[in-house]
Design a protein around this motif. Structure first.
Motif, PDB file in Angstrom:
ATOM      1  N   GLU A  95       0.636  -1.224   0.063  1.00  0.00           N
ATOM      2  CA  GLU A  95       0.089   0.016  -0.052  1.00  0.00           C
ATOM      3  C   GLU A  95       0.801   1.228  -0.091  1.00  0.00           C
ATOM      4  OE1 GLU A  95      -3.184   0.334  -0.328  1.00  0.00           O
ATOM      5  OE2 GLU A  95      -3.636  -1.714  -0.344  1.00  0.00           O
ATOM      6  N   GLY A  96       0.683   2.246  -0.904  1.00  0.00           N
ATOM      7  CA  GLY A  96       1.404   3.463  -0.869  1.00  0.00           C
ATOM      8  C   GLY A  96       2.599   3.466  -1.780  1.00  0.00           C
ATOM      9  N   ALA A  97       2.793   2.297  -2.363  1.00  0.00           N
ATOM     10  CA  ALA A  97       4.070   2.077  -3.180  1.00  0.00           C
ATOM     11  C   ALA A  97       3.935   3.086  -4.470  1.00  0.00           C
ATOM     12  CB  ALA A  97       4.079   0.351  -3.594  1.00  0.00           C
ATOM     13  N   ASN A  98       4.902   3.820  -4.911  1.00  0.00           N
ATOM     14  CA  ASN A  98       5.160   4.202  -6.259  1.00  0.00           C
ATOM     15  C   ASN A  98       5.506   3.496  -7.273  1.00  0.00           C
ATOM     16  OD1 ASN A  98       7.647   4.053  -6.220  1.00  0.00           O
ATOM     17  ND2 ASN A  98       8.013   6.008  -5.168  1.00  0.00           N
ATOM     18  N   ASP A  99       5.278   3.933  -8.477  1.00  0.00           N
ATOM     19  CA  ASP A  99       5.567   3.246  -9.800  1.00  0.00           C
ATOM     20  C   ASP A  99       6.873   2.688  -9.817  1.00  0.00           C
ATOM     21  OD1 ASP A  99       3.132   3.869 -10.788  1.00  0.00           O
ATOM     22  OD2 ASP A  99       3.924   5.141 -12.532  1.00  0.00           O
ATOM     23  N   LYS A 100       7.932   3.358  -9.375  1.00  0.00           N
ATOM     24  CA  LYS A 100       9.316   2.842  -9.233  1.00  0.00           C
ATOM     25  C   LYS A 100       9.490   1.456  -8.484  1.00  0.00           C
ATOM     26  CE  LYS A 100      13.035   5.536 -10.816  1.00  0.00           C
ATOM     27  NZ  LYS A 100      13.100   6.991 -10.922  1.00  0.00           N
ATOM     28  N   ASP A 101       8.831   1.828  -7.107  1.00  0.00           N
ATOM     29  CA  ASP A 101       8.962   0.637  -5.994  1.00  0.00           C
ATOM     30  C   ASP A 101       8.074  -0.732  -6.849  1.00  0.00           C
ATOM     31  OD1 ASP A 101       9.738   2.311  -4.332  1.00  0.00           O
ATOM     32  OD2 ASP A 101       7.439   2.618  -3.479  1.00  0.00           O
ATOM     33  N   ASN A 102       7.013  -0.663  -7.554  1.00  0.00           N
ATOM     34  CA  ASN A 102       6.337  -1.552  -8.401  1.00  0.00           C
ATOM     35  C   ASN A 102       7.330  -2.300  -9.280  1.00  0.00           C
ATOM     36  OD1 ASN A 102       4.277  -1.362  -6.552  1.00  0.00           O
ATOM     37  ND2 ASN A 102       3.229   0.141  -7.786  1.00  0.00           N
ATOM     38  N   LEU A 103       8.164  -1.295 -10.072  1.00  0.00           N
ATOM     39  CA  LEU A 103       8.689  -1.774 -11.096  1.00  0.00           C
ATOM     40  C   LEU A 103       9.989  -2.650 -10.896  1.00  0.00           C
ATOM     41  CD1 LEU A 103       9.635  -1.063 -14.291  1.00  0.00           C
ATOM     42  CD2 LEU A 103      10.650   0.868 -13.441  1.00  0.00           C
ATOM     43  N   TYR A 104      10.616  -2.159  -9.740  1.00  0.00           N
ATOM     44  CA  TYR A 104      11.940  -2.853  -9.363  1.00  0.00           C
ATOM     45  C   TYR A 104      11.410  -4.169  -8.805  1.00  0.00           C
ATOM     46  CZ  TYR A 104      14.987   0.594 -11.209  1.00  0.00           C
ATOM     47  OH  TYR A 104      15.529   1.503 -12.144  1.00  0.00           O
ATOM     48  N   LYS A 105      10.159  -4.195  -7.803  1.00  0.00           N
ATOM     49  CA  LYS A 105       9.814  -5.319  -7.075  1.00  0.00           C
ATOM     50  C   LYS A 105       9.508  -6.278  -8.341  1.00  0.00           C
ATOM     51  CE  LYS A 105       6.982  -7.883  -4.365  1.00  0.00           C
ATOM     52  NZ  LYS A 105       5.617  -7.929  -3.525  1.00  0.00           N
ATOM     53  N   LEU A 106       9.000  -5.904  -9.511  1.00  0.00           N
ATOM     54  CA  LEU A 106       8.745  -6.992 -10.822  1.00  0.00           C
ATOM     55  C   LEU A 106       9.991  -7.427 -11.287  1.00  0.00           C
ATOM     56  CD1 LEU A 106       6.387  -8.491 -11.890  1.00  0.00           C
ATOM     57  CD2 LEU A 106       6.425  -6.529 -13.655  1.00  0.00           C
ATOM     58  N   ILE A 107      10.868  -6.525 -11.459  1.00  0.00           N
ATOM     59  CA  ILE A 107      12.107  -6.743 -12.003  1.00  0.00           C
ATOM     60  C   ILE A 107      12.912  -7.876 -11.256  1.00  0.00           C
ATOM     61  CG2 ILE A 107      14.676  -5.886 -12.270  1.00  0.00           C
ATOM     62  CD1 ILE A 107      13.550  -3.417 -13.529  1.00  0.00           C
TER      63      ILE A 107
END
Ligand SMILES: O=c1[nH]c(=O)c2ncn([C@@H]3O[C@H](COP(=O)(O)OP(=O)(O)OP(=O)(O)O)[C@@H](O)[C@H]3O)c2[nH]1
Ligand SMILES: [Mg+2]
Length: 204
Positions: A95-107
């Motif tokens: 919750e509250g994650a930004n686009d960059k946090d999500n992008l690097y988690k998927l990488i």
């Protein structure tokens, strides 16, 4: 009749404005910004939740206003991750994650599978809520994700996504190219006849 977009996502707003000949008003310009709880089980349910919430608030705030509401619920799915992050794409890193946090988690999730690239697809559900009824349409964009970031265009997961038939990521391709092939562009192509129908109803 005003077309009000039920999104707080600036990337989506930019793409809708670019793809619609009609003027698109952000809901926050009329109602102020606020979060909507997206607790549906599918993209379609979440899109309807967002559009219904804004439509109801508009009716309360501007009872004699003439508008319909359009929303977009979207996300990226990786078959190798059993469809994740899917409807949880905006909060994949919490919750509250930004686009960059999500992008690097998927990488990192792709790397953790020992992969340099893997198939992926975006889904968009667009809901329209109006005095005449509710409508939902879908669009998809297939391709693959890579284990690194390339380019800074688009938003969200775009810098790691390469659409089928392309060599470049959506981070490297222009918005005009993306709109022609994107999940959102395809869903909007199906929404446009509905929008036209609603406008005609409005006139007669
Ligand atoms: O790189 C991307 N290019 C796209 O074209 C795209 N479309 C969706 N997404 C991802 O999926 C989430 C949607 O979640 P979502 O539909 O709930 O939207 P959101 O919460 O950002 O705004 P809102 O419309 O709900 O206000 C977004 O945040 C993004 O992470 C995309 N990423
Ligand atoms: Mg959201």
């Amino acid at each position: 009749m005003k077309l009000v977009l039920a999104t707080g996502n600036k990337g989506k707003l930019r793409e809708f404005r670019q793809m619609c000949q009609d003027e698109v008003v952000a809901f926050s310009d009329l109602l102020g910004a606020f979060d909507i709880v997206e607790d549906g089980a599918t993209f379609a349910e979440n899109a309807l939740i967002k559009a219904r919430t804004i439509y109801k608030k508009l009716k309360e705030t501007y009872p004699s206003g003439n508008y319909f509401v359009i929303s977009d619920d979207s996300g990226i799915s990786l078959p190798v991750l059993d469809g994740a992050p899917g409807i949880y794409s905006a909060r994949y890193a919490g919750e509250g994650a930004n686009d960059k946090d999500n992008l690097y988690k998927l990488i990192n999730a792709v790397k953790a599978k020992g992969l340099k690239e893997t198939p992926a697809y975006y889904t968009a559900a667009i809901a329209i809520v109006s005095q005449y009824g509710e409508y939902v349409v879908h669009g998809w964009m297939h391709g693959k994700v890579i284990d690194k970031v390339r380019g800074d265009k688009g938003f969200g997961y775009d810098p790691m996504f390469i659409p089928s038939g392309f060599e470049k990521t959506l981070g490297e391709l222009d918005d005009e190219v993306k709109s022609k092939i994107s999940h959102r562009g395809k869903a909007l192509a199906l929404a446009k006849p509905i929008i036209q129908m609603l406008r005609r109803k409005d006139i007669h």
